[in-house]
Design an enzyme around this catalytic site. Structure first.
Site, PDB file in Angstrom:
ATOM      1  N   ARG A  37      53.673  65.347  66.073  1.00 34.93           N
ATOM      2  CA  ARG A  37      54.078  64.513  64.933  1.00 34.93           C
ATOM      3  C   ARG A  37      55.447  63.869  65.143  1.00 34.93           C
ATOM      4  O   ARG A  37      55.672  62.745  64.703  1.00 34.93           O
ATOM      5  CB  ARG A  37      54.075  65.344  63.654  1.00 34.93           C
ATOM      6  CG  ARG A  37      52.663  65.620  63.208  1.00 34.93           C
ATOM      7  CD  ARG A  37      52.622  66.327  61.893  1.00 34.93           C
ATOM      8  NE  ARG A  37      51.245  66.415  61.449  1.00 34.93           N
ATOM      9  CZ  ARG A  37      50.803  67.285  60.567  1.00 34.93           C
ATOM     10  NH1 ARG A  37      51.632  68.134  60.008  1.00 34.93           N
ATOM     11  NH2 ARG A  37      49.537  67.295  60.207  1.00 34.93           N
TER      12      ARG A  37
ATOM     13  N   LYS B 226      30.736  71.134  53.890  1.00 31.27           N
ATOM     14  CA  LYS B 226      29.993  70.873  52.657  1.00 31.27           C
ATOM     15  C   LYS B 226      29.742  69.388  52.409  1.00 31.27           C
ATOM     16  O   LYS B 226      30.600  68.556  52.699  1.00 31.27           O
ATOM     17  CB  LYS B 226      30.793  71.400  51.466  1.00 31.27           C
ATOM     18  CG  LYS B 226      30.869  72.894  51.399  1.00 31.27           C
ATOM     19  CD  LYS B 226      31.784  73.275  50.266  1.00 31.27           C
ATOM     20  CE  LYS B 226      31.818  74.782  50.095  1.00 31.27           C
ATOM     21  NZ  LYS B 226      32.769  75.157  49.052  1.00 31.27           N
TER      22      LYS B 226
ATOM     23  N   GLY C 153      41.268  66.910  60.413  1.00 27.44           N
ATOM     24  CA  GLY C 153      41.787  67.982  61.261  1.00 27.44           C
ATOM     25  C   GLY C 153      40.804  68.594  62.227  1.00 27.44           C
ATOM     26  O   GLY C 153      41.098  68.715  63.418  1.00 27.44           O
TER      27      GLY C 153
ATOM     28  N   GLY D 119      43.589  64.147  54.877  1.00 24.64           N
ATOM     29  CA  GLY D 119      43.228  63.652  53.539  1.00 24.64           C
ATOM     30  C   GLY D 119      43.446  62.157  53.394  1.00 24.64           C
ATOM     31  O   GLY D 119      42.636  61.457  52.774  1.00 24.64           O
TER      32      GLY D 119
HETATM   33  P1  AMP Z   1      35.491  70.465  56.729  1.00 18.35           P
HETATM   34  O1  AMP Z   1      36.889  70.919  56.439  1.00 18.35           O
HETATM   35  O2  AMP Z   1      34.626  70.317  55.541  1.00 18.35           O
HETATM   36  O3  AMP Z   1      35.451  69.257  57.647  1.00 18.35           O
HETATM   37  O4  AMP Z   1      34.817  71.664  57.511  1.00 18.35           O
HETATM   38  C1  AMP Z   1      35.237  72.122  58.757  1.00 18.35           C
HETATM   39  C2  AMP Z   1      34.708  73.501  58.931  1.00 18.35           C
HETATM   40  O5  AMP Z   1      33.308  73.490  58.780  1.00 18.35           O
HETATM   41  C3  AMP Z   1      34.979  74.113  60.287  1.00 18.35           C
HETATM   42  O6  AMP Z   1      35.906  75.162  60.137  1.00 18.35           O
HETATM   43  C4  AMP Z   1      33.625  74.659  60.721  1.00 18.35           C
HETATM   44  O7  AMP Z   1      33.681  75.979  61.206  1.00 18.35           O
HETATM   45  C5  AMP Z   1      32.808  74.621  59.442  1.00 18.35           C
HETATM   46  N1  AMP Z   1      31.366  74.500  59.678  1.00 18.35           N
HETATM   47  C6  AMP Z   1      30.723  73.649  60.468  1.00 18.35           C
HETATM   48  N2  AMP Z   1      29.413  73.923  60.480  1.00 18.35           N
HETATM   49  C7  AMP Z   1      29.205  74.988  59.680  1.00 18.35           C
HETATM   50  C8  AMP Z   1      28.075  75.753  59.311  1.00 18.35           C
HETATM   51  N3  AMP Z   1      26.873  75.451  59.764  1.00 18.35           N
HETATM   52  N4  AMP Z   1      28.259  76.781  58.472  1.00 18.35           N
HETATM   53  C9  AMP Z   1      29.483  77.082  58.008  1.00 18.35           C
HETATM   54  N5  AMP Z   1      30.588  76.397  58.321  1.00 18.35           N
HETATM   55  C10 AMP Z   1      30.456  75.381  59.151  1.00 18.35           C
END
Ligand code: AMP
Length: 422
Positions: free
Chosen positions: A34, A217, A380, A403
């Site tokens: 950064r 999610k 990230g 974000g």
């Molecule tokens: P996000 O912050 O929503 O982009 O999510 C990133 C996180 O999603 C990472 O830490 C991954 O380990 C998790 N992730 C990816 N695929 C899965 C899955 N099938 N089940 C649970 N967590 C997941």
């Protein structure tokens, strides 16, 4: 809008908002990415014969002075990377004398802005439900203006080079801009690069445009998915959201992450894709296990790992990565793309048993980039993936904003940019 390249900083004092919220280890900078990101802007001011007042936040001290979040810890590193001595002021509101004494080439670093609640502008110690909250909020907004005015008083011009906080209407990222006229406020080079990268995936699109959205999610990505629906040619939805779609389509998902209240939303997204002629790709198979430890991001002893169809996950098993067939489908969908956006891993990439899906995507992106595609990686975890696979220099642009990038891609106007553009 004023452009940094057109501005002559000779004899001027520039107050620059940077993102020096760097990770520390034993009081030393553990990752200087950064700081390096802001150097072109800082060096331009000094090269012109101007002086610098650098300001940033670090961590979340929530309006309190917290020693472990002191920017005093990074003075030596900033000084080394900038190649100039850096003076430090341990109270960002009390730098009048030091700022007044600045000569061309001098550099001042202010203490963490968030040691004052005014920086974020949120009332502290009062609940949102409290009847007095609105009055407290109004009072804080007034205090925030005063706080911003003090910062502005140090300098002749203002530069915002902190994309990571551009989605926040904070004192140093937005409110301060009100105290400079249009000719004396501008985006820094890093911000300009981020804005240009977002523009390439939102407005100046070279087709075909493929977006890959993963992560955990669907609910946190829905704003972006909706905005991308009218822009992309192909959309790959992977990661944890796979299982919400699988269930919505009548499948069994075992113990996989699945948002039961978003099943209708999943079906709506499928309809949206049809209506907008977007080719939608979901995993057809996935890597599952019956014993995963999320605290340590590793398999528990004796865990069984196997590949099954994404809609036929046995009881007691959870899907943690895209399977081999899906990896090929995703890679083929990325092939030939001219614009690529990737946000969110295809699996629990933190554990080596579940990196293959993300790796297949990353490799396909690198390959398409070699063939001339513009690829933007943001958020990230996808950045962590690209770094883990050693492919950082084989993609077009890695965003520094989590974000902020997501909000920009959702089509929202970022307060930090609006404050300068007007
Ligand atoms: P996000 O912050 O929503 O982009 O999510 C990133 C996180 O999603 C990472 O830490 C991954 O380990 C998790 N992730 C990816 N695929 C899965 C899955 N099938 N089940 C649970 N967590 C997941």
């Amino acid at each position: 809008m004023q452009l940094i390249d057109n501005y002559n900083f000779a004899g001027k004092k520039a107050i620059v908002r940077v993102d020096f919220n760097v990770p520390l280890k034993d009081g030393k900078v553990a990752d200087d990415t950064r700081i390096k990101g802001a150097l072109p802007t800082l060096k331009k001011v000094l090269a012109d014969g101007g002086s610098l007042i650098i300001m940033s936040h670090m961590g979340k001290p929530k309006g309190q002075v917290v020693a472990k979040f002191s920017l005093g810890q990074i003075v030596d590193e900033v000084s080394k990377l900038l190649g100039s001595p850096v003076k430090f002021v341990n109270d960002c509101q009390k730098a009048q004398a030091e700022a007044a004494a600045l000569k061309p080439g001098d550099v001042l670093l202010l203490e963490n802005l968030r040691f004052y609640a005014e920086e974020e502008g949120k009332p502290v110690g009062i609940d949102k439900e409290d009847p007095a909250y609105e009055a407290a909020k109004k009072e804080m907004k007034e205090k925030q203006k005063e706080f911003s005015k003090v910062l502005a008083s140090y300098a002749d011009c203002y530069i915002n080079d902190a994309f990571g906080t551009a989605h926040r209407k904070h004192a140093s990222t937005a409110v301060i801009a009100d105290y400079f006229d249009a000719d004396n406020k501008m985006l820094g080079y890093l911000m300009e690069k981020e804005v240009a990268a977002v523009d390439k995936v939102l407005n100046n699109i070279n087709r075909p445009f493929v977006a890959i959205m993963g992560g955990s999610k669907v609910s946190t990505k829905i704003g972006i998915i909706e905005n991308l629906m009218t822009k992309v040619d192909r959309l790959i939805l992977c990661g944890g959201m796979t299982y919400t779609f699988a269930k919505a389509n009548g499948g069994t998902v075992g113990t996989s992450i699945c948002e039961e209240d978003k099943l209708d939303l999943a079906l709506e997204i499928q309809e949206m894709a049809k209506k907008n002629n977007v080719e939608l790709y979901l995993a057809v198979d996935c890597v599952v296990t019956n014993a995963f430890d999320f605290d340590n991001m590793s398999l528990k002893p004796g865990a069984e790992v196997k590949i099954v169809p994404a809609t036929e996950i046995p009881d007691g098993f959870e899907g943690l990565d895209a399977g081999v067939k899906s990896q090929k489908i995703f890679a083929d969908a990325i092939k030939g793309a001219k614009t690529i956006l990737w946000n969110g891993p295809a699996g629990v990439f933190e554990c080596d048993d579940f990196t293959a899906g993300s790796k297949a995507i990353a490799n396909a992106i690198a390959e398409a980039t070699k063939e001339g595609a513009f690829s933007l990686i943001g958020g990230g975890d996808s950045v962590a993936c690209i770094n883990k696979f050693g492919l950082a220099d084989q993609v077009s642009y890695i965003s520094t904003g989590g974000g902020a990038l997501l909000e920009a891609i959702e089509g929202k106007e970022l307060p930090g940019i609006k404050a300068i553009k007007g």
